[in-house]
Enzyme design. Structure first.
Site, mmCIF file in Angstrom:
data_model
loop_
_atom_site.group_PDB
_atom_site.id
_atom_site.type_symbol
_atom_site.label_atom_id
_atom_site.label_comp_id
_atom_site.label_asym_id
_atom_site.label_seq_id
_atom_site.Cartn_x
_atom_site.Cartn_y
_atom_site.Cartn_z
ATOM 1 N N GLU A 44 0.843 -1.196 0.000
ATOM 2 C CA GLU A 44 0.000 0.000 0.000
ATOM 3 C C GLU A 44 0.881 1.249 0.000
ATOM 4 O OE1 GLU A 44 -3.449 -0.126 2.569
ATOM 5 O OE2 GLU A 44 -3.232 2.006 2.993
ATOM 6 N N CYS B 85 3.591 -6.128 9.017
ATOM 7 C CA CYS B 85 4.453 -5.587 10.067
ATOM 8 C C CYS B 85 4.410 -6.527 11.271
ATOM 9 C CB CYS B 85 3.946 -4.201 10.486
ATOM 10 S SG CYS B 85 5.010 -3.384 11.700
ATOM 11 N N CYS C 230 -3.373 -0.471 14.981
ATOM 12 C CA CYS C 230 -2.896 -0.386 13.596
ATOM 13 C C CYS C 230 -3.396 -1.559 12.768
ATOM 14 C CB CYS C 230 -1.368 -0.351 13.598
ATOM 15 S SG CYS C 230 -0.672 -0.359 11.940
ATOM 16 N N SER D 9 7.122 7.064 17.202
ATOM 17 C CA SER D 9 5.730 6.847 17.605
ATOM 18 C C SER D 9 5.698 6.531 19.095
ATOM 19 C CB SER D 9 5.135 5.689 16.808
ATOM 20 O OG SER D 9 5.071 6.038 15.436
ATOM 21 N N LEU D 10 5.413 7.533 19.897
ATOM 22 C CA LEU D 10 5.469 7.381 21.360
ATOM 23 C C LEU D 10 4.118 6.902 21.896
ATOM 24 C CD1 LEU D 10 7.591 7.833 23.549
ATOM 25 C CD2 LEU D 10 6.721 10.159 23.825
ATOM 26 N N HIS D 11 3.072 7.660 21.584
ATOM 27 C CA HIS D 11 1.679 7.261 21.835
ATOM 28 C C HIS D 11 1.221 7.182 23.284
ATOM 29 C CE1 HIS D 11 1.647 6.721 17.622
ATOM 30 N NE2 HIS D 11 1.994 5.457 17.561
ATOM 31 N N GLY E 112 4.691 -1.369 7.763
ATOM 32 C CA GLY E 112 6.007 -1.860 8.163
ATOM 33 C C GLY E 112 6.754 -0.999 9.159
ATOM 34 N N GLU E 113 7.787 -1.598 9.738
ATOM 35 C CA GLU E 113 8.641 -0.910 10.696
ATOM 36 C C GLU E 113 9.999 -0.678 10.011
ATOM 37 O OE1 GLU E 113 8.712 0.789 13.533
ATOM 38 O OE2 GLU E 113 10.827 0.869 13.034
ATOM 39 N N CYS F 23 3.399 8.517 1.089
ATOM 40 C CA CYS F 23 3.515 7.717 2.306
ATOM 41 C C CYS F 23 3.882 6.304 1.866
ATOM 42 C CB CYS F 23 2.173 7.762 3.038
ATOM 43 S SG CYS F 23 2.133 6.744 4.504
ATOM 44 N N CYS G 5 1.051 -3.253 16.851
ATOM 45 C CA CYS G 5 0.459 -2.170 17.647
ATOM 46 C C CYS G 5 -1.066 -2.350 17.579
ATOM 47 C CB CYS G 5 0.871 -0.809 17.082
ATOM 48 S SG CYS G 5 2.659 -0.592 17.057
ATOM 49 N N ASN H 252 -7.566 6.941 13.538
ATOM 50 C CA ASN H 252 -8.414 6.573 12.401
ATOM 51 C C ASN H 252 -9.006 5.213 12.708
ATOM 52 O OD1 ASN H 252 -8.042 8.719 10.607
ATOM 53 N ND2 ASN H 252 -6.149 7.832 9.810
ATOM 54 N N CYS I 242 -4.887 3.932 7.566
ATOM 55 C CA CYS I 242 -3.682 3.338 7.005
ATOM 56 C C CYS I 242 -3.760 1.811 7.075
ATOM 57 C CB CYS I 242 -2.477 3.818 7.805
ATOM 58 S SG CYS I 242 -2.879 4.901 9.193
HETATM 59 N N1 SAH Z 1 6.054 1.407 12.089
HETATM 60 C C1 SAH Z 1 6.266 2.809 11.993
HETATM 61 C C2 SAH Z 1 5.716 3.448 10.725
HETATM 62 C C3 SAH Z 1 4.368 3.029 10.222
HETATM 63 S S1 SAH Z 1 2.925 3.627 11.046
HETATM 64 C C4 SAH Z 1 5.717 3.511 13.214
HETATM 65 O O1 SAH Z 1 5.048 2.866 14.016
HETATM 66 O O2 SAH Z 1 5.990 4.685 13.399
HETATM 67 C C5 SAH Z 1 2.945 5.379 10.848
HETATM 68 C C6 SAH Z 1 2.163 6.097 11.927
HETATM 69 O O3 SAH Z 1 0.742 5.834 11.799
HETATM 70 C C7 SAH Z 1 2.552 5.663 13.324
HETATM 71 O O4 SAH Z 1 2.697 6.777 14.164
HETATM 72 C C8 SAH Z 1 1.377 4.821 13.726
HETATM 73 O O5 SAH Z 1 1.257 4.720 15.115
HETATM 74 C C9 SAH Z 1 0.217 5.545 13.082
HETATM 75 N N2 SAH Z 1 -1.007 4.753 13.001
HETATM 76 C C10 SAH Z 1 -1.133 3.426 12.832
HETATM 77 N N3 SAH Z 1 -2.426 3.059 12.861
HETATM 78 C C11 SAH Z 1 -3.145 4.188 13.033
HETATM 79 C C12 SAH Z 1 -4.534 4.470 13.149
HETATM 80 N N4 SAH Z 1 -5.453 3.515 13.087
HETATM 81 N N5 SAH Z 1 -4.906 5.758 13.331
HETATM 82 C C13 SAH Z 1 -3.975 6.742 13.394
HETATM 83 N N6 SAH Z 1 -2.656 6.550 13.284
HETATM 84 C C14 SAH Z 1 -2.238 5.277 13.116
#
Ligand code: SAH
Length: 360
Positions: free
Chosen positions: A101, A121, A128, A227-229, A168-169, A114, A125, A303, A346
């Site tokens: 994608e 992946c 995701c 990506s801290l979250h 992916g990471e 993007c 998470c 999202n 995504c």
């Molecule tokens: N693996 C890497 C890059 C891919 S995800 C990472 O985790 O950073 C890119 C960003 O999209 C990350 O910050 C991830 O947490 C966020 N993301 C993933 N799923 C999401 C969702 N459902 N809604 C909003 N952001 C999301």
């Protein structure tokens, strides 16, 4: 660390293409022609490079290495979906029948691509969509650069920015990701500063990323987004199960080392999940955690994905979260959701369509 890549032309620089042409009994200038047609003109098959002799083209068509559709290393388009705001999601097919994608996001004076760095992946998470299917494999250099060429072709605009925020990471595919960044800059003329690498963090890898970037790219000017979250280890582990192997303090220490080595500031991504990590007390804890750290926080309202029951944050909660950070002098921005009408979050396009679509 990276998968064994087939020898595709995409990903090679001028000198490598010259050598490749010579190793096929051709004069060196054929390599420069290949460069022009692959990168500037964006052909997807060597037959289209009409400046090459018919005989050599025919020879190349019958000698494609396994793992490629064509010597160029280009993929095929499986599906396209265009949102009302112009955001264009593409699903690309690989020769081994996997789908990648990639998304083109237009805005005033810029086009951001993007890109995915892996198919699937392994990080899992919870919020995701990509993580739900596990990892199929890492992408090779040509498969990463190919995504940028596809978006350029489909949208008819030259991409100005690339973000590694697709599937992916990237830190689990470091060699190919760094080679792709080098290729985007050297062969497609992009500026390293317009490229962002986003990671959820892999233990002991950030200082290595900094050193490898300096060694292989000559400088590390791309933006590192982490990506801290969550503002603490307990909540972070709840959202990101792999975080148990990487305490938040160790992650921040590695970020500081990254800053010391590269001289660049790090930005932090923070997904806002309604009621879960979006309260003022979370913002206060985040500001305390980042105190004294030259950083930028990018808030991402969640999202919704099919598999989980997380909620999008209330607009008032987003505004309040922002205010708490700004009051504490933390630089903050909110990422606007783009293309939600096309295929939601995504990774969702692939999950919804990959099962039913096969390459043309
Ligand atoms: N693996 C890497 C890059 C891919 S995800 C990472 O985790 O950073 C890119 C960003 O999209 C990350 O910050 C991830 O947490 C966020 N993301 C993933 N799923 C999401 C969702 N459902 N809604 C909003 N952001 C999301």
């Amino acid at each position: 660390m990276s998968e064994a890549a087939p020898i595709a032309l995409l990903g090679m620089g001028k000198a490598q293409l010259e050598q490749w042409a010579q190793s096929h009994g051709q004069p060196a200038f054929r390599g420069r022609q290949l460069h022009d047609w692959i990168y500037a003109k964006g052909v997807s098959r060597v037959e289209q490079i009409t400046v090459l002799s018919k005989g050599w083209r025919e020879q190349l068509v019958t000698s494609v290495p396994p793992g490629l559709f064509d010597w160029t290393g280009r993929s095929r388009e499986l599906h396209r979906s265009v949102a009302a705001d112009g955001t264009t999601k593409l699903l690309l097919a690989t020769p081994d029948n996997l789908s990648i994608e990639t998304v083109g996001i237009p805005a005033a004076e810029r086009l951001t691509v993007c890109v995915s760095s892996q198919v699937g992946c392994p990080m899992a998470c919870r919020f995701c969509a990509t993580g739900k299917g596990g990892l199929q494999r890492s992408l090779a250099v040509h498969e990463i650069v190919d995504q940028v060429l596809w978006v350029r072709e489909v949208m008819g605009i030259r991409p100005s920015h690339v973000v590694f925020m697709g599937m992916g990471e990237p830190l689990l595919n470091l060699d190919a990701v760094l080679a792709a960044i080098a290729c985007l800059c050297s062969e497609l003329g992009m500026a390293q500063r317009q490229i962002t690498l986003s990671t959820v963090g892999v233990a002991n890898t950030l200082p290595r990323l900094a050193e490898l970037a300096l060694a292989r790219l000559g400088r590390a000017q791309f933006t590192l987004a982490v990506s801290l979250h969550a503002p603490d280890q307990r909540l972070r582990e709840e959202l990101i199960p792999t975080a148990h192997a990487y305490p938040i303090e160790a992650l921040l220490d590695d970020c500081r080392r990254y800053v010391a080595i590269t001289g660049r500031r790090v930005s932090f991504e923070y997904i806002l999940l309604g009621g879960l990590n979006d309260q003022p007390r979370h913002a206060e804890a985040l500001a305390r955690l980042l105190r004294g750290f030259q950083s930028h926080v990018n808030l991402i309202p969640y999202n919704p994905i099919d598999e989980e029951a997380f909620r999008r944050p209330e607009p008032a909660a987003v505004a309040a979260f922002c205010q708490v950070l700004a009051d504490r002098h933390v630089a903050v921005s909110v990422r606007a959701s783009r293309g939600l009408d096309a295929d939601a979050a995504c990774g969702q396009l692939r999950r919804r369509l990959a099962a039913t679509l096969q390459p043309a």
